[in-house]
Motif scaffolding. Structure first.
Motif, short mmCIF file in Angstrom:
data_model
loop_
_atom_site.label_atom_id
_atom_site.label_comp_id
_atom_site.label_asym_id
_atom_site.label_seq_id
_atom_site.Cartn_x
_atom_site.Cartn_y
_atom_site.Cartn_z
N UNK A 36 19.69 15.48 -32.28
CA UNK A 36 19.49 16.75 -32.96
C UNK A 36 19.09 17.86 -32.00
N UNK A 37 18.84 17.48 -30.73
CA UNK A 37 18.48 18.46 -29.71
C UNK A 37 19.44 18.39 -28.54
N UNK A 38 19.77 19.55 -28.00
CA UNK A 38 20.61 19.63 -26.81
C UNK A 38 19.79 19.22 -25.58
N UNK A 39 20.44 18.96 -24.44
CA UNK A 39 19.70 18.58 -23.23
C UNK A 39 18.62 19.57 -22.83
N UNK A 40 18.78 20.86 -23.18
CA UNK A 40 17.77 21.86 -22.82
C UNK A 40 16.65 21.96 -23.86
N UNK A 41 16.70 21.09 -24.89
CA UNK A 41 15.66 21.07 -25.90
C UNK A 41 15.91 21.97 -27.09
N UNK A 42 16.98 22.72 -27.07
CA UNK A 42 17.29 23.61 -28.19
C UNK A 42 17.93 22.83 -29.33
#
Length: 225
Positions: free
Chosen positions: A100-106
């Motif tokens: 549910x989160x992208x590698x950058x945490x977004x």
């Protein structure tokens, strides 16, 4: 938090999971929250329809009740109810396909649908059917009491997993919030799973276990209806 098998019991024809009340003294002493969880022994569940009927009782603060299909943190389907409390998502029902989160945490768009309990006309302390259908082409479709509420066709897992139920709180302000001061009970009325299997010997193993239990018959737990 700490799982405790004594927090799982059969009572009044229901499977009951308990999150034990957590006092201010417990919080000050950095004690573990006593929580509950179960999971299927079968680890080769793939596309299918997964359904359960349950209710939540007793929450006086944070608790999260989850119904999952799980392979790992990057291949997970879940429906979670977060009780009213002090978290960022308190008082919501959440339909999530992981990651549910992208590698950058977004946040990944459409990965989670978070609906306030008031908006969904959902009272967690009454029985409701929670369901997700998992299909390689159609994606994951989430249902509440038979009504479609969300669909996600992104990053559909092709791996096998198992079915899990959890009732927990860890003080995380982003999700469960401060644990309930009273016992929280997840009363599960039914669990139905109709699924394909990635295993090659599942039918043989199932029949062997069913026969050992005295079946197939209407009196054995291995009967599929």
């Amino acid at each position: 938090m700490k799982y405790d098998w004594t927090n799982v019991e059969l009572k009044d024809n229901h499977l009951v999971l308990k999150q034990r009340g957590f006092s201010r003294d417990d919080l000050s002493a950095y004690r573990n929250v006593s929580i509950a969880g179960i999971q299927s022994r079968t680890l080769d569940m793939v596309p299918g329809t997964y359904r359960t009927v349950f209710r939540l009782d007793g929450a006086k603060g944070g608790a999260c009740s989850g119904f999952f299909w799980y392979h790992d943190d990057k291949a997970e389907i879940d429906i979670e109810i977060v009780t009213p409390g002090d978290s960022m998502v308190n008082g919501t029902i959440n339909y999530t396909l992981h990651p549910s989160l992208a590698p950058d945490g977004s946040p990944i768009a459409n990965a989670t649908l978070s609906v306030p309990l008031d908006d969904s006309h959902l009272r967690p302390d009454t029985f409701h059917e929670y369901r997700f259908d998992y299909h390689a082409q159609r994606g994951v479709q989430y249902y509440l009491d038979g009504a479609l509420v969300h669909t996600n066709a992104r990053d559909i897992a092709t791996l096998s997993g198992n079915l899990q139920f959890k009732l927990w709180a860890d003080g995380n302000k982003w999700w469960s919030g401060t644990p309930s001061t009273a016992d929280v009970l997840m009363n599960i009325k039914s669990i139905d799973a109709y699924f394909n299997s990635s295993g090659t010997d599942t039918d043989t193993a199932w029949m062997r276990a069913c026969s050992a239990a005295g079946g197939p018959s209407s009196l054995t737990i291995c009967t599929i209806q």
